[in-house]
Write a protein that holds these residues in place. Structure first.
Motif, mmCIF file in Angstrom:
data_model
loop_
_atom_site.group_PDB
_atom_site.id
_atom_site.type_symbol
_atom_site.label_atom_id
_atom_site.label_comp_id
_atom_site.label_asym_id
_atom_site.label_seq_id
_atom_site.Cartn_x
_atom_site.Cartn_y
_atom_site.Cartn_z
ATOM 1 N N SER A 16 1.070 -1.057 -0.111
ATOM 2 C CA SER A 16 -0.034 -0.176 -0.210
ATOM 3 C C SER A 16 0.972 0.700 -0.009
ATOM 4 N N PHE A 17 1.886 1.476 1.047
ATOM 5 C CA PHE A 17 2.816 2.534 1.246
ATOM 6 C C PHE A 17 3.091 2.734 -0.364
ATOM 7 N N LEU A 18 3.589 1.609 -1.075
ATOM 8 C CA LEU A 18 4.381 1.569 -2.689
ATOM 9 C C LEU A 18 3.916 2.656 -3.264
ATOM 10 N N GLU A 19 2.641 1.711 -3.212
ATOM 11 C CA GLU A 19 1.098 2.358 -4.494
ATOM 12 C C GLU A 19 1.243 3.548 -4.440
ATOM 13 N N GLN A 20 1.138 3.946 -2.403
ATOM 14 C CA GLN A 20 1.026 5.767 -2.991
ATOM 15 C C GLN A 20 2.441 6.736 -2.987
ATOM 16 N N VAL A 21 3.541 6.575 -2.891
ATOM 17 C CA VAL A 21 4.571 6.900 -3.019
ATOM 18 C C VAL A 21 5.743 6.544 -4.474
ATOM 19 N N PHE A 22 5.320 5.327 -4.439
ATOM 20 C CA PHE A 22 6.310 4.419 -6.052
ATOM 21 C C PHE A 22 5.560 4.326 -6.839
ATOM 22 N N GLU A 23 4.809 4.712 -7.711
ATOM 23 C CA GLU A 23 3.575 4.191 -8.755
ATOM 24 C C GLU A 23 4.432 3.790 -10.057
ATOM 25 N N GLN A 24 6.190 4.173 -10.357
ATOM 26 C CA GLN A 24 6.968 2.691 -11.098
ATOM 27 C C GLN A 24 6.434 2.074 -10.572
ATOM 28 N N ALA A 25 6.554 0.884 -9.581
ATOM 29 C CA ALA A 25 6.437 0.658 -9.069
ATOM 30 C C ALA A 25 5.438 -0.887 -8.791
ATOM 31 N N MET A 26 4.208 0.270 -9.514
ATOM 32 C CA MET A 26 2.836 -0.796 -8.958
ATOM 33 C C MET A 26 2.833 -1.867 -9.580
ATOM 34 N N LEU A 73 11.668 -1.268 3.522
ATOM 35 C CA LEU A 73 10.555 -0.823 4.424
ATOM 36 C C LEU A 73 9.745 -1.680 4.928
ATOM 37 N N GLY A 74 9.755 -3.107 5.091
ATOM 38 C CA GLY A 74 9.364 -3.688 6.301
ATOM 39 C C GLY A 74 9.982 -4.324 7.296
ATOM 40 N N THR A 75 11.595 -3.303 7.981
ATOM 41 C CA THR A 75 12.512 -3.365 8.590
ATOM 42 C C THR A 75 11.928 -2.792 9.639
ATOM 43 N N GLY A 77 9.963 0.523 8.652
ATOM 44 C CA GLY A 77 8.822 1.433 8.615
ATOM 45 C C GLY A 77 8.320 2.050 7.749
ATOM 46 N N PRO A 78 7.641 3.161 7.594
ATOM 47 C CA PRO A 78 7.353 4.238 6.035
ATOM 48 C C PRO A 78 8.299 5.262 5.902
ATOM 49 N N VAL A 79 9.975 5.247 5.477
ATOM 50 C CA VAL A 79 11.112 5.974 5.338
ATOM 51 C C VAL A 79 10.711 6.010 4.180
ATOM 52 N N ALA A 80 10.091 7.608 2.908
ATOM 53 C CA ALA A 80 9.671 7.253 1.732
ATOM 54 C C ALA A 80 11.083 7.826 1.180
ATOM 55 N N LEU A 81 11.719 8.892 2.259
ATOM 56 C CA LEU A 81 13.385 9.315 1.548
ATOM 57 C C LEU A 81 14.083 8.173 1.522
#
Length: 141
Positions: A16-26, A73-75, A77-81
């Motif tokens: 879900s996080f990837l779908e929000q912040v990293f569209e290229q990897a959807m 991210l799994g380790t 948490g949500p670290v977008a940068l």
């Protein structure tokens, strides 16, 4: 920094996080996360093929990079940068025209840098197709 006892985000949360912040990897599916580990899948699609009927290098490279990001991210948490600072890939043999699997493992998990490796397989085949190593930079909290 030692790895936590349990994942900060499960596979669904990372997806879900990837779908929000990293569209290229959807199109990449996160199947499993654990501290210092992720398993991702690139579903087969003819758009990933190159001449000769094999999965293209850029598609495998993206899967390896996304696998490392999912592991971070799994380790943590949500670290977008969190960003890739280095990624090297060795293509070992021709992958079959089917799903690709990436299993990512942390080799060193520091407070600022994460070094990991990714094993890439064709679904259903135990032999490595490619092997990657990479480094992710973790921004200060």
């Amino acid at each position: 920094m030692s790895l936590p006892a349990q994942a900060a985000m499960n596979a669904g949360e990372v997806q879900s996080f990837l779908e929000q912040v990293f569209e290229q990897a959807m199109h990449i599916k996160v199947e499993e996360t654990a501290p210092g580990f992720s398993r991702c899948r690139l579903p087969f699609d003819t758009k990933h093929l190159r001449p000769g009927g094999t999965i293209s290098g850029p598609s495998m490279f993206q899967l390896a990079d996304c696998g490392l990001y999912a592991m971070v991210l799994g380790t943590l948490g949500p670290v977008a940068l969190a960003v890739t600072t280095n990624l090297n890939i060795n293509f070992l043999r021709k992958p079959g025209p089917r799903d690709m699997i990436a299993e990512s493992r942390a080799l060193k998990f520091g407070s600022r840098l994460v070094i990991g490796e990714v094993s890439l397989y064709s679904d259903g085949d135990p032999d490595l197709v490619a092997h990657a190593t990479g480094t992710y930079s973790i921004p200060p909290r």
